[in-house]
Structures are given as C-alpha cells and as structure tokens.
Design an enzyme around this catalytic site. Structure first.
Site, PDB file in Angstrom:
ATOM      1  N   HIS A 145     -80.620  -5.548   6.344  1.00 44.76           N
ATOM      2  CA  HIS A 145     -80.186  -4.085   5.965  1.00 44.76           C
ATOM      3  C   HIS A 145     -81.194  -2.991   6.501  1.00 44.76           C
ATOM      4  O   HIS A 145     -80.423  -2.233   6.708  1.00 44.76           O
ATOM      5  CB  HIS A 145     -80.449  -4.098   4.264  1.00 44.76           C
ATOM      6  CG  HIS A 145     -79.486  -5.060   3.587  1.00 44.76           C
ATOM      7  ND1 HIS A 145     -79.261  -6.363   3.672  1.00 44.76           N
ATOM      8  CD2 HIS A 145     -78.512  -4.397   2.617  1.00 44.76           C
ATOM      9  CE1 HIS A 145     -78.090  -6.763   2.807  1.00 44.76           C
ATOM     10  NE2 HIS A 145     -77.900  -5.652   2.032  1.00 44.76           N
TER      11      HIS A 145
ATOM     12  N   ASP B  71     -49.013   5.740 -34.911  1.00 48.24           N
ATOM     13  CA  ASP B  71     -48.216   4.497 -34.392  1.00 48.24           C
ATOM     14  C   ASP B  71     -47.116   5.428 -33.455  1.00 48.24           C
ATOM     15  O   ASP B  71     -46.505   4.875 -32.811  1.00 48.24           O
ATOM     16  CB  ASP B  71     -47.683   3.706 -35.408  1.00 48.24           C
ATOM     17  CG  ASP B  71     -48.522   2.793 -35.967  1.00 48.24           C
ATOM     18  OD1 ASP B  71     -49.459   2.531 -35.008  1.00 48.24           O
ATOM     19  OD2 ASP B  71     -48.553   2.473 -37.098  1.00 48.24           O
TER      20      ASP B  71
ATOM     21  N   GLN C 245     -49.677  -1.364 -42.419  1.00 52.74           N
ATOM     22  CA  GLN C 245     -50.046  -2.189 -41.633  1.00 52.74           C
ATOM     23  C   GLN C 245     -49.745  -3.726 -41.776  1.00 52.74           C
ATOM     24  O   GLN C 245     -49.468  -4.287 -40.802  1.00 52.74           O
ATOM     25  CB  GLN C 245     -51.542  -1.903 -41.184  1.00 52.74           C
ATOM     26  CG  GLN C 245     -51.731  -0.708 -40.492  1.00 52.74           C
ATOM     27  CD  GLN C 245     -50.904  -0.123 -39.360  1.00 52.74           C
ATOM     28  OE1 GLN C 245     -51.081  -0.822 -38.436  1.00 52.74           O
ATOM     29  NE2 GLN C 245     -50.225   0.742 -39.473  1.00 52.74           N
TER      30      GLN C 245
ATOM     31  N   GLU D  73     -59.765  -1.555 -35.677  1.00 51.18           N
ATOM     32  CA  GLU D  73     -58.547  -0.977 -34.892  1.00 51.18           C
ATOM     33  C   GLU D  73     -58.083   0.456 -35.257  1.00 51.18           C
ATOM     34  O   GLU D  73     -58.332   1.486 -34.407  1.00 51.18           O
ATOM     35  CB  GLU D  73     -57.532  -1.930 -34.549  1.00 51.18           C
ATOM     36  CG  GLU D  73     -56.418  -1.382 -33.825  1.00 51.18           C
ATOM     37  CD  GLU D  73     -55.084  -1.989 -34.098  1.00 51.18           C
ATOM     38  OE1 GLU D  73     -53.975  -2.128 -33.080  1.00 51.18           O
ATOM     39  OE2 GLU D  73     -54.875  -2.912 -35.090  1.00 51.18           O
ATOM     40  N   HIS D  74     -58.115   0.406 -36.364  1.00 58.03           N
ATOM     41  CA  HIS D  74     -57.537   1.865 -37.323  1.00 58.03           C
ATOM     42  C   HIS D  74     -58.378   2.135 -38.347  1.00 58.03           C
ATOM     43  O   HIS D  74     -58.634   1.002 -39.221  1.00 58.03           O
ATOM     44  CB  HIS D  74     -55.985   1.957 -37.808  1.00 58.03           C
ATOM     45  CG  HIS D  74     -55.095   1.246 -36.711  1.00 58.03           C
ATOM     46  ND1 HIS D  74     -54.573   0.113 -36.906  1.00 58.03           N
ATOM     47  CD2 HIS D  74     -54.260   1.988 -35.656  1.00 58.03           C
ATOM     48  CE1 HIS D  74     -53.554   0.019 -35.888  1.00 58.03           C
ATOM     49  NE2 HIS D  74     -53.502   1.250 -35.121  1.00 58.03           N
TER      50      HIS D  74
ATOM     51  N   HIS E 178     -46.630  -5.681 -40.305  1.00 52.20           N
ATOM     52  CA  HIS E 178     -46.456  -5.913 -38.953  1.00 52.20           C
ATOM     53  C   HIS E 178     -46.578  -7.376 -38.604  1.00 52.20           C
ATOM     54  O   HIS E 178     -45.986  -7.847 -38.003  1.00 52.20           O
ATOM     55  CB  HIS E 178     -47.914  -5.238 -38.139  1.00 52.20           C
ATOM     56  CG  HIS E 178     -47.574  -4.006 -37.415  1.00 52.20           C
ATOM     57  ND1 HIS E 178     -46.620  -3.653 -36.602  1.00 52.20           N
ATOM     58  CD2 HIS E 178     -48.200  -2.819 -37.920  1.00 52.20           C
ATOM     59  CE1 HIS E 178     -46.643  -2.598 -36.028  1.00 52.20           C
ATOM     60  NE2 HIS E 178     -47.494  -1.913 -36.817  1.00 52.20           N
TER      61      HIS E 178
END
Length: 437
Positions: free
Chosen positions: A429, A370, A267, A336-337, A270
């Site tokens: 109403h 992924d 990761q 996230e992961h 990235h």
C-alpha cells in the site's frame, strides 16, 4: 376480545425490556428456511419449469408460461372500474410527489486544493418487485414498489405476483389479479410475471425463463417470501424482511374508541397473524374499545380472519401508568405502523424513535397511509423498525464515492498514508503511493 397486559404499578419492574412483555406472532423465519431452501435450489437448477410446477402445487393453477402478455395488461386497464382508476391515479400522484422531494443530490467535498471527493447517487440497474396476491390482491403495493423505483431512475423493472385461479376473461386462470395488472399498465410496467411465494423470489434472484436476474428485490410477503429473501440475500439485494402487518396505537382518554377499534380491525383483516396492539393509560378507553370491536366486527366481511388476529397472542391491550411509560413501550415494540391518538398528539409523536411510519392524531389512520397519504406502506415489521426504514427512493439508489486528487494533493497526505500502511504491515500500500512521488 383482546387480551390485556397490565404493566401498571411497577408490574414490569423486574423486566425493563418491554419487548419481552408485548409478544408478537409466532413467525419463525429460520424454520421456514428449511422449506424454501429446496424450492429456491430447484428454481436455480430448472428455471421456469420449476416455477410452473410450484404454481400448480401451491396456487392450484396450470401454466405454460410465466410472462404476462402485454395484451392482458392493457385489457386489465380497459376493464378497470373508473373509481378504482381515479384512486390509483391519486395515490400515484401523491407518492410520486413525496418521492421526488426525497431525491438526494450529489455531494461534492473539496478537502484541499486538488483534493475532491464526490458522493454520487446512482440508481440500481434492475429491480424485481414482489406484490402479494394471496389473501388479498394488494394493488396498492404495485404503486408503493414501482413509484419510488421509477423516481430513483431504475432502468429495468420486473414485477411479479401470484397467479389466480378465478380466471381473467379470455385469458383464463394463471395470471395475477386483473387490478394488479391494471395498476402495472397505469405505471407503464410491461415486464410482469405470474409467480408468487418463494419460487418468485428465486426466479427474480437467479433468473428463470424470460425473467433475467435482478440486482434488488423489494416488497412484502408471507413467511415463505420473507424466508426466501433472507436465504437469497447476497445473491440479490433485498429491502427488508417485511412480514405480517402490525399496528400499535398509543392512546389516552381523549381518543375516540370507535376510531381506535376501526383502526385495529383494519390491520387485523390482512392476515390471521396480523398484530393489533393498543397501548393506553385509560381503562375507560380500553373497555369502550372492546365494546366497539364487538360491534364493528359484526359488520365486517372477513370476520373469522379478524377475530383470529385480534384474539391471537400477537394482539392485545397494554395498560400503562401514563403516556411516558406508553412511549417506552411503543419505542421498544417498534411497530410497523404506530398511531398516536392522545392530547397534543404531535408533541407525543415527536418523541417516538422506533416505528416504520407514525400516524398523528384522529384523522390520520393507517388506512390513509396504505393508499393515499403520499407515504409508503412497505415498512419494516417484527421490531425491525428500530434499525430499518420503510421503502423509499433511497432503497433504489446507491452512494458511490468518486475520488479526484492531483499530484500536489497526494503529496500533501502521502506521509500519513505511508505511516498508516506500514502500521498495518501492508508495505505494498505504501509503495503504491511512493512510486507516484
């Protein structure tokens, strides 16, 4: 290599909120709003001309059009490496299978004779899919965005990705990466635009040139993409603010340090802002992972990017007293992961509440998710996993209640409606019911 944060022995007793003790990258979306605001306004006013100008400024390419020719998309597929094509096809097949299983049926509820409410699931009419193409051409993001939209029944799909400077055959510079185009061809997506960054999000939201406005924008991106999505929310729907990637690994002494190190690196490559966090109750494992990191990084391609990410303030090894405390830490962090590499990993993973996606055991690395796990890799970041979900079929469908009452059914509940309307001082109403009875 990675700094250590020691939470053992009551070190965190005065600060029970672990979110303050496991910091993330400096990712100031609010500050970026001041940058992207003028860009979005310019695209709103000048349309395609503004998008082309920003492509020249930020991507270094000269364009006369933002629409990718159908012939270029077809040619990209013809040139695609057969092994890459096979990988994409398998990724598509697996994700489509899980997406089809996620489809929700309409729900009909009969509340009384003649009184029915149906929850009907309706796909979004038109969506814009953003695929990053900056530091890495994320062809897998084409699959992750397109497949759930198609399974959801979206009728109109527009996809955009940054124009490239390295050229594509006779088409030259200014098109998205050819592997991204090839994936579009495999999936039957023929409306593709060469635009990236905040200007691409504005293009999708407002329309520009041949691109008509969309109802929903999905896909991850850099801080400027995230800021543009936040700014334009309301003009257009968004999936989430998915920023720099994160991995947290909850591991004990049973974990293989080579696996843990490899996954932290995966990761980190990235983005320099990517976060890699190891949470463990074993100093022996932590020491072994440090050794493995040095060994494995030396053999990687993106050494500088990886070292920057792993030594940044957003990454580190968190030492805890045991897996119980480790669970508290990862639930507060809401990665996230999240990988769980512990003894009885499935049981430990079942107690995780907050994560974009959970990878259980030594043979379920994030890299699997992924590409070919059948799960989606467009996931909430920056702690948003405590309240948001990853991209799925549900993101592309809306629940619409259809109300059917006959006269007798309305009469049965009319008194309650009138009483509640008058309690709110809304006599109109009440009158709307009385006039029918």
């Amino acid at each position: 290599m990675m700094r250590r944060i020691d939470l053992r022995g009551g070190a965190a007793a005065s600060a029970p909120d672990y979110r303050t003790l496991v910091p993330r990258a400096d990712f100031d979306v609010d500050a970026a709003l001041h940058v992207v605001g003028p860009i979005c306004d310019d695209v709103h006013e000048r349309g395609m001309a503004a998008v082309i100008d920003y492509s020249a400024k930020f991507d270094g390419v000269e364009q006369t059009d933002i629409a990718v020719p159908a012939e270029a998309i077809a040619e990209a597929l013809e040139r695609l490496d057969p092994d890459v094509r096979a990988g994409l096809e398998e990724s598509i097949r697996r994700l489509r299978t899980t997406c089809e299983a996620e489809l929700e049926a309409d729900v009909v509820t009969d509340l009384a004779p003649g009184a029915r409410v149906t929850q009907r699931m309706v796909p979004v009419d038109r969506v814009g899919l953003y695929v990053p193409g900056g530091l890495a051409p994320l062809v897998s993001s084409v699959v992750m965005n397109v497949v759930p939209a198609q399974v959801a029944g979206v009728g109109s799909i527009a996809l955009t990705s940054s124009p490239q400077r390295d050229g594509f055959g006779r088409w030259g510079d200014g098109l998205p990466h050819p592997t991204i185009l090839a994936a579009c061809a495999l999936l039957g997506v023929d409306e593709v635009y060469a635009a990236g960054g905040a200007q691409a999000i504005a293009m999708l939201a407002y329309g520009a040139g041949p691109c008509r406005p969309v109802d929903l924008v999905t896909g991850p991106g850099n801080i400027y993409v995230v800021a543009a999505k936040r700014l334009l929310r309301g003009v257009v729907g968004i999936d989430s603010e998915a920023g720099p990637t994160e991995i947290a690994i909850l591991a004990d002494v049973t974990a293989d340090p080579a696996y843990v190190a490899a996954d932290l690196i995966s990761q980190a490559e990235h983005d320099p802002l990517a976060a890699s966090v190891l949470v463990t109750d074993s100093t022996r494992l932590a020491d072994a992972v440090d050794v493995e990191l040095e060994r494995q990084i030396a053999a990687t391609k993106h050494v500088e990017r990886i070292r920057t990410a792993l030594t940044g303030r957003q990454s580190g090894t968190v030492l805890v007293d045991g897996i119980e405390q480790g669970l508290d830490v990862v639930n507060a962090y809401a990665a996230e992961h999240l990988e769980v590499q512990t003894a009885d990993a499935a049981t430990v993973a079942s107690r995780v509440r907050n994560a974009g996606a959970i990878f259980v055991g030594p043979f379920a690395p994030v890299s699997l998710g992924d590409y070919c796990a059948g799960s989606n890799h467009v996931l909430p970041t920056a702690g948003c996993a405590c309240h948001s979900s990853g991209l799925s079929v549900r993101a592309f469908r809306r629940a619409v209640h259809v109300v059917e009452y006959d006269e007798a059914a309305l009469d049965q509940v009319a008194g309650h409606v009138v009483d509640l309307a008058e309690a709110e001082d809304l006599p109109g109403h009440a009158a709307a019911v009385r006039v029918r009875l």
